[in-house]
Design a protein around this motif. Structure first.
Motif, mmCIF file in Angstrom:
data_model
loop_
_atom_site.group_PDB
_atom_site.id
_atom_site.type_symbol
_atom_site.label_atom_id
_atom_site.label_comp_id
_atom_site.label_asym_id
_atom_site.label_seq_id
_atom_site.Cartn_x
_atom_site.Cartn_y
_atom_site.Cartn_z
ATOM 1 N N UNK A 175 0.807 -1.208 0.000
ATOM 2 C CA UNK A 175 0.000 0.000 0.000
ATOM 3 C C UNK A 175 0.847 1.268 0.000
ATOM 4 N N UNK A 176 2.159 1.121 -0.057
ATOM 5 C CA UNK A 176 3.032 2.292 -0.029
ATOM 6 C C UNK A 176 3.250 2.891 -1.414
ATOM 7 N N UNK A 177 2.854 2.179 -2.478
ATOM 8 C CA UNK A 177 3.053 2.675 -3.835
ATOM 9 C C UNK A 177 2.076 3.812 -4.127
ATOM 10 N N UNK A 178 2.549 4.829 -4.826
ATOM 11 C CA UNK A 178 1.703 5.949 -5.237
ATOM 12 C C UNK A 178 1.889 6.201 -6.725
ATOM 13 N N UNK A 179 0.863 6.702 -7.378
ATOM 14 C CA UNK A 179 0.922 6.952 -8.825
ATOM 15 C C UNK A 179 1.647 8.258 -9.117
ATOM 16 N N UNK A 180 1.292 9.308 -8.403
ATOM 17 C CA UNK A 180 1.888 10.638 -8.608
ATOM 18 C C UNK A 180 1.846 11.027 -10.085
ATOM 19 N N UNK A 181 0.655 11.021 -10.655
ATOM 20 C CA UNK A 181 0.489 11.333 -12.071
ATOM 21 C C UNK A 181 0.731 12.819 -12.299
ATOM 22 N N UNK A 182 1.666 13.128 -13.195
ATOM 23 C CA UNK A 182 2.022 14.519 -13.454
ATOM 24 C C UNK A 182 1.103 15.106 -14.523
#
Length: 392
Positions: free
Chosen positions: A106-113
């Motif tokens: 659950x630590x993964x993030x997308x961080x879509x720019x």
């Protein structure tokens, strides 16, 4: 659930782009053909003086139109495939992140720019959901570990006492029974607290009119012996403060707040003040107590289960470290907010804000009823209650 394999969204979008382009090209060629039929007469002179008829015009126009349509088909398929891939790239990243989360990370993030659009709003919402899930799972893991530790302690003490009694039959059984009774009572209190802590999260509470000011007075009367034993003075004041909720849970919340304020206080001449007030949209219960100075970092952890402001050193009344955690859960299930801040002079100030019910005639009119009732130890060492300023 299992599904039959089908076309991917990228292929569907590619075919849609190519089909739309083909349709637009066909319509354009049809319009050109209709123009030629309408505005080019059958006897219109052609190049080099040749006079073509409409049959020759069709024979000349049809191959060119077919070539154009084939070109549009190829161009639509290639261009549509590229465009669909670029448009669906954020969705691919979101899908990959979902698979990673489904595997347990659950630590993964997308961080879509990039600038905001539907995909970026979805990615941001997914990141926020992952953050909440990660915090919730971490909290549950800490809770399970702490609960196991807390439950193991009274069981280990009971086992030790029983081992002593078995190895030494001449031991004073009266003392043993008393200690076992105290340990068992603590284990029961812990179990009931754990059940209460989990129950409001899983079910809705019954709504009934409840006066927080009366709950404060009832909790003060119940805990008066404990306050007298510790030399703590309790003062209750405030207005009639009506809320909608469970009387039992709200009384438990108020009792926990008052108990915590009495136990974590000065060794002598401590004070606790319970006040209620009405704001335009909220009903407020405030509990303040004197005590040692606490850092904001420590105060921020007090609403977590099994956290104690004075460390893990216990006496007969310090509880199991679930008091403020239960208060927080009960406040949340009633749609309210809990604020815990350290007082500059020492001690805590706990504020519970609950939604106020719709105002009715004669209810919550803002009439101030400040009884100024104080409970504690008088100068002669006898318990006293000062109700000289009136009662409800």
């Amino acid at each position: 659930m299992d599904r039959a394999p089908g076309l991917t969204v990228r292929i569907k979008l590619t075919l849609s782009y190519a089909g739309f382009l083909m349709l637009a090209g066909a319509l354009l060629l049809t319009a050109v053909w209709m123009f030629l039929l309408r505005y080019v007469p059958d006897g219109w002179p052609g190049l080099l003086g040749v006079t073509p008829n409409r049959y020759l015009l069709l024979v000349t126009f049809a191959p060119a139109a077919a070539v154009v349509l084939v070109f549009l088909l190829v161009f639509g398929l290639v261009g549509g495939w590229i465009l669909a891939g670029r448009m669906l790239a954020p969705l691919t990243r979101i899908t990959d992140a979902t698979r990673v989360a489904a595997s347990g990370s659950l630590s993964h993030r997308i961080h879509l720019e990039g600038r905001g659009d539907e995909f970026r709003e979805l990615a941001d919402a997914f990141d926020a959901m992952l953050a909440r899930l990660e915090a919730h799972v971490a909290e549950q893991q800490r809770f399970a570990a702490n609960a196991s530790h807390e439950l193991r302690t009274p069981l280990a003490i009971s086992q030790s006492l029983l081992d002593v009694a078995r190895s030494d039959p001449a031991h004073d059984h009266g003392e043993l029974v008393g200690r076992l009774h105290a340990v068992n009572a603590r284990a029961i209190a812990l179990t009931e607290a754990l059940l209460l802590l989990s129950r409001p999260h899983q079910e809705s509470v019954a709504r009934e009119p409840v006066d927080l000011s009366l709950l404060g007075e009832e909790a003060a009367e119940t805990l008066l012996p404990l306050a007298e034993k510790r030399g703590v003075t309790i003062e209750t004041s405030g207005e009639i403060t009506m809320v909608g909720g469970s009387h039992a849970l709200l009384l438990q919340m108020t009792t926990n707040l008052l108990h915590n304020a009495i136990v974590h206080n000065l060794p002598e001449r401590g004070s606790v003040r319970v006040t209620t007030s009405v704001r335009p949209e909220t009903a407020v219960l405030t509990v303040e107590n004197s005590g040692e100075r606490l850092s904001p970092e420590l105060v921020s952890t007090l609403t977590e289960p099994f956290q104690r402001g004075t460390g893990r050193v216990r006496d007969d009344h310090t509880g199991v470290g679930l008091g403020l955690a239960i208060v927080k859960r009960i406040t949340q299930v009633h749609g309210g907010f809990l604020t815990v801040v350290p007082r500059p002079a020492g001690g805590l100030r706990v504020v519970v804000e609950l939604p106020a019910p719709p105002s009715k005639a004669g209810e919550q009119s803002g009439t101030r009823i400040d009884t100024g009732q104080q409970r504690g130890i008088g100068p002669d060492g006898e318990p006293w209650i000062d109700a000289a300023r009136g009662d409800r």
